[in-house]
Design a protein around this motif. Structure first.
Motif, mmCIF file in Angstrom:
data_model
loop_
_atom_site.group_PDB
_atom_site.id
_atom_site.type_symbol
_atom_site.label_atom_id
_atom_site.label_comp_id
_atom_site.label_asym_id
_atom_site.label_seq_id
_atom_site.Cartn_x
_atom_site.Cartn_y
_atom_site.Cartn_z
ATOM 1 N N GLN A 106 0.628 7.072 -6.442
ATOM 2 C CA GLN A 106 -0.305 8.198 -6.584
ATOM 3 C C GLN A 106 0.434 9.528 -6.446
ATOM 4 O O GLN A 106 0.169 10.476 -7.180
ATOM 5 N N GLN B 31 -13.564 0.939 3.603
ATOM 6 C CA GLN B 31 -12.434 1.772 3.160
ATOM 7 C C GLN B 31 -12.923 2.760 2.101
ATOM 8 O O GLN B 31 -12.636 3.945 2.137
ATOM 9 N N GLN B 32 -13.672 2.250 1.141
ATOM 10 C CA GLN B 32 -14.123 3.123 0.059
ATOM 11 C C GLN B 32 -15.267 4.037 0.499
ATOM 12 O O GLN B 32 -15.325 5.186 0.088
ATOM 13 N N ASN C 258 -0.654 11.434 2.093
ATOM 14 C CA ASN C 258 -1.176 10.065 2.086
ATOM 15 C C ASN C 258 -0.025 9.055 2.101
ATOM 16 O O ASN C 258 -0.034 8.076 2.856
ATOM 17 N N PHE D 44 -6.343 8.494 8.032
ATOM 18 C CA PHE D 44 -6.731 7.407 7.132
ATOM 19 C C PHE D 44 -5.527 6.576 6.682
ATOM 20 O O PHE D 44 -5.555 5.349 6.688
ATOM 21 N N ASN E 99 -11.268 8.123 -2.047
ATOM 22 C CA ASN E 99 -10.988 8.530 -3.424
ATOM 23 C C ASN E 99 -11.676 9.826 -3.817
ATOM 24 O O ASN E 99 -11.206 10.530 -4.709
ATOM 25 N N THR F 193 0.309 4.336 -2.622
ATOM 26 C CA THR F 193 0.226 5.775 -2.359
ATOM 27 C C THR F 193 1.454 6.485 -2.942
ATOM 28 O O THR F 193 1.360 7.629 -3.380
ATOM 29 N N TRP G 20 -6.198 -4.333 2.853
ATOM 30 C CA TRP G 20 -5.413 -5.207 1.972
ATOM 31 C C TRP G 20 -4.617 -6.206 2.798
ATOM 32 O O TRP G 20 -4.557 -7.394 2.479
ATOM 33 N N ASN H 260 -13.824 -3.749 -3.273
ATOM 34 C CA ASN H 260 -13.095 -2.478 -3.158
ATOM 35 C C ASN H 260 -13.284 -1.654 -4.431
ATOM 36 O O ASN H 260 -13.645 -0.479 -4.389
ATOM 37 N N ASN I 181 -15.312 1.741 -5.049
ATOM 38 C CA ASN I 181 -14.495 2.857 -5.531
ATOM 39 C C ASN I 181 -15.247 3.589 -6.656
ATOM 40 O O ASN I 181 -15.425 4.810 -6.616
ATOM 41 N N THR J 218 0.840 -1.209 0.000
ATOM 42 C CA THR J 218 0.000 0.000 0.000
ATOM 43 C C THR J 218 0.869 1.252 0.000
ATOM 44 O O THR J 218 0.498 2.282 -0.566
ATOM 45 N N GLY K 135 -6.172 2.859 5.034
ATOM 46 C CA GLY K 135 -5.605 2.699 3.691
ATOM 47 C C GLY K 135 -5.041 1.298 3.510
ATOM 48 O O GLY K 135 -5.510 0.524 2.670
HETATM 49 O O1 LIG Z 1 -5.450 1.461 0.020
HETATM 50 C C1 LIG Z 1 -5.563 2.288 -1.080
HETATM 51 C C2 LIG Z 1 -5.011 3.657 -0.792
HETATM 52 O O2 LIG Z 1 -5.488 4.144 0.401
HETATM 53 C C3 LIG Z 1 -5.257 4.627 -1.905
HETATM 54 O O3 LIG Z 1 -4.859 5.922 -1.558
HETATM 55 C C4 LIG Z 1 -6.666 4.632 -2.433
HETATM 56 O O4 LIG Z 1 -6.745 5.425 -3.570
HETATM 57 C C5 LIG Z 1 -7.149 3.236 -2.748
HETATM 58 O O5 LIG Z 1 -8.476 3.246 -3.180
HETATM 59 C C6 LIG Z 1 -6.991 2.337 -1.554
HETATM 60 O O6 LIG Z 1 -7.449 1.047 -1.865
#
Ligand SMILES: O[C@H]1[C@H](O)[C@@H](O)[C@H](O)[C@@H](O)[C@H]1O
Length: 648
Positions: free
Chosen positions: A220, A336-337, A374, A520, A342, A217, A529, A552, A556, A213, A525
């Motif tokens: 991202q 989570q979602q 994040n 979070f 997101n 991030t 998983w 998930n 999302n 994870t 986050g």
């Molecule tokens: O664990 C991840 C994480 O936290 C991301 O930042 C998010 O975009 C995802 O949807 C998530 O599954």
């Protein structure tokens, strides 16, 4: 200590460890603290009597302890496990990169290819939709062809998709590329955590899976920087943004040609020699006999208990422990979602604009600050997961997230209450849309995606304000009127606000946003998983992870696609209160249903689901107890206080 004496100590520990192992097996109690290939001798620290008696037969407790400590220092997890984890986590990086990069790419694409709203939505959500489908299908793929093959396939898809995207000349090709990339993301998202969990030693498993994870991030964040950098390249900048993903994908593909299959999957398929070889590679100088036997026995017992007829999902649903695990796994992913991560990620630029950042470019760069927050706080999660455990980390994280969502919503409430009045109603030129001019307050205007707010400032007061249609090609200006030409109106001290209202309370939104990510990122986050990679027995692991990852991705899409509409119906603060409500329900769910899996062998975790759901909150039995372990791994002895999860 002489060689003889040390051999004595070794012998005593070995026989004691196997005695303990025997006794436990007879009692059919889960041996939670024993690491792979290890037996644990447990002793409450306050009473070291068992330790003393263990030492008595082999040269005294002093020698024994010293020998154990010395071995502990020598006994390290081989670097190979870390290499394998990092190469696998490149799948996470690509997941993060490809989901994150599209927002910046879209700003350029929509101009160059004149994309309408439908096509923009298609290009963004097709990837997430394809990920949902391939995550669900990935279960069968993993079960039949193995984890390694699935990861190889995912990296091939990432490479092919990125190449198609970089070379695309029309929107249809772009759509095809985004679909292919999405298929890769889905497979990687469900396979990588499972693979890492299966090759890791139990005391490091949480940390190594959480690294995946961290890579998501990280991907991202990297995507947001690439978006910022290439946004200056108006023509074809998007080709670089979308195509760059091919590099890590190719690295992962070639890396995995040389990396091994999961030993657990191999044992399940009867390839025992190969499995033993890989297991000893992964465990370095530790003996693997016990881990190997325990995996093998477990597979045989499971087959006896659950049988092997019928589709795995039906067997999972009809066997109570796996049914409960599936509910917990899918529930975690859903919450989570539903807590809106997101929405926060995709709309952070907008939220930042609402908190007073007016320049588009600056907002894009600040969005990478959000992505960075994040990322950094996921690192905190990597550090905390083996210290405080999954359950406390997830619960604490979601509690903080709920509070942050409430602050975020209150920020919007305050802003709405002082929302500037619309004082100027311009006449629409003939043939132009006049709907926007009907609104009386800025916050009504802001919630309509077709309208923007055009105003002047007298010191800190908004004056001469109007609500006019936005220019569809560039949300930086209006379709007509005073705010029609960005370069011109900026020189005349006229301001344009799309999606936000000028307000003195906007800092609360910024505060809420930062608090949200701080809470979070370490828990909610990564933990869904991580926990999913651990809670299913081997026969159900691929299918369990396929279902939960599918959930998930489905949530999302649902949450991010409905955000703007939800905000239109419920206003922004309504939307954030709604997420806070979902998060609060999630808290109850976690408190009642999420067991602690820290330090347990994968083979022991099934027994955590033997009891009815919603009894986990009452069984936090380790609380406040300090336990010291001496681990015996072949010839290696550990003194470790890390794995305080087994209590006898
Ligand atoms: O664990 C991840 C994480 O936290 C991301 O930042 C998010 O975009 C995802 O949807 C998530 O599954």
């Amino acid at each position: 200590m002489s060689r003889k004496a040390s051999e004595n100590v070794e012998y005593t520990l070995r026989s004691l460890s196997s005695l303990m192992g025997e006794r436990r097996r007879k009692q059919q109690e889960p041996d939670a603290a024993s690491a792979a290939g290890e037996c644990s001798l447990l002793a409450a620290a306050e009473s070291s009597t068992s330790l003393q008696s263990a030492g008595a037969g082999g040269g005294g407790v002093g020698d024994l302890e010293r020998a154990a400590r010395r071995q502990f220092q020598q006994d390290e997890t081989p670097a190979f496990v870390y290499v394998v984890a990092v190469f696998s986590a490149l799948g996470g990086f690509l997941f993060g990169y490809d989901t994150g990069v599209v927002s910046g790419a879209m700003l350029l694409l929509k101009r160059q290819l004149s994309l309408d709203a439908l096509w923009q939505e298609l290009l963004v959500s097709s990837t997430v939709g394809a990920a949902a489908v391939s995550a669900l299908a990935g279960g069968a793929l993993n079960g039949v062809f193995g984890r390694r093959a699935a990861i190889l396939l995912a990296s091939a898809l990432f490479t092919a998709g990125s190449a198609v995207l970089a070379a695309a000349n029309n929107k249809e090709t772009l759509l095809a590329g985004r679909l292919v990339v999405g298929l890769g993301i889905g497979i990687a998202s469900m396979t990588v955590p499972v693979y890492i969990a299966e090759v890791s030693p139990p005391n490091l498993r949480g940390r190594l899976v959480t690294i995946n994870t961290l890579f998501i991030t990280g991907g991202q964040f990297f995507a947001s920087v690439v978006d910022g950098a290439f946004s200056y390249l108006q023509k074809d900048g998007w080709r670089y943004m979308l195509g760059l993903a091919a590099i890590p994908a190719v690295i992962q593909f070639f890396g995995f040609l040389f990396l091994p299959e999961s030993p657990r999957w191999l044992i399940q398929k009867g390839q025992t020699q190969k499995a033993r070889r890989i297991l000893s590679q992964m465990r370095g100088n530790q003996t693997i006999d016990e881990e190997y036997d325990s995996i093998k026995n477990n597979i045989e017992e499971e087959e006896k208990e659950v049988g092997s007829a019928g589709p795995v999902i039906c067997r999972m649903l009809s066997y109570p422990p796996t049914r409960r695990a599936l509910i917990v796994g899918c529930g975690l992913q859903m919450f989570q979602q539903l807590s809106g991560i997101n929405t926060i990620m995709y709309y952070s630029a907008t939220i930042l604009q609402m908190s007073g950042v007016e320049d588009d470019r600056l907002a894009i760069w600040l969005a990478s600050v959000t992505a960075f927050t994040n990322f950094i706080f996921t690192l905190v999660g990597v550090w905390l997961v083996e210290k405080v455990g999954r359950r406390k980390l997830t619960f604490g994280s979601l509690a903080g997230t709920t509070v942050a969502l409430i602050i975020l919503a209150l920020g919007f409430v305050l802003s709405a209450q002082v929302s500037p009045r619309i004082t100027f109603k311009p006449i629409a030129p003939s043939g132009q849309n006049a709907t926007c001019t009907r609104y009386s307050y800025c916050n009504e205007c802001m919630l309509d995606p077709d309208c923007g707010f055009c105003y002047k400032m007298n010191k800190s007061t908004v004056i001469d304000s109007s609500c006019v249609p936005v220019n569809k090609a560039s949300t930086n200006e209006a379709a007509w009127g005073r705010c029609e030409n960005e370069t011109k109106f900026k020189t005349e001290d006229i301001f344009w606000a799309y999606n936000f209202c000028p307000t003195p309370y906007s800092w609360t939104a910024l505060l809420g946003l930062i608090l949200y990510l701080v809470f979070f990122a370490p828990g909610m986050g990564p933990m869904p998983w991580t926990v999913n990679s651990e809670i299913y027995p081997l026969w159900a692991r691929s299918t369990g992870n396929a279902c939960s990852s599918g959930i998930n991705w489905i949530f999302n899409v649902l949450v991010s696609l409905t955000f703007l509409h939800t905000a239109e119906y419920l206003t922004y603060y309504g939307a954030f209160f709604l997420y806070a409500g979902f998060a609060a329900v999630g808290l109850l769910f976690i408190y009642g249903c999420l067991p602690e899996t820290k330090g347990k062998k994968l083979e022991e975790i099934e027994s955590l689901f033997d009891n009815r759901l919603c009894t986990c909150g009452t069984s936090d039995s380790d609380e406040g107890r300090y336990i010291e372990y001496i681990r015996v791994k072949g010839s290696n002895y550990h003194l470790s206080d890390n794995d305080a999860s087994d209590v006898e």
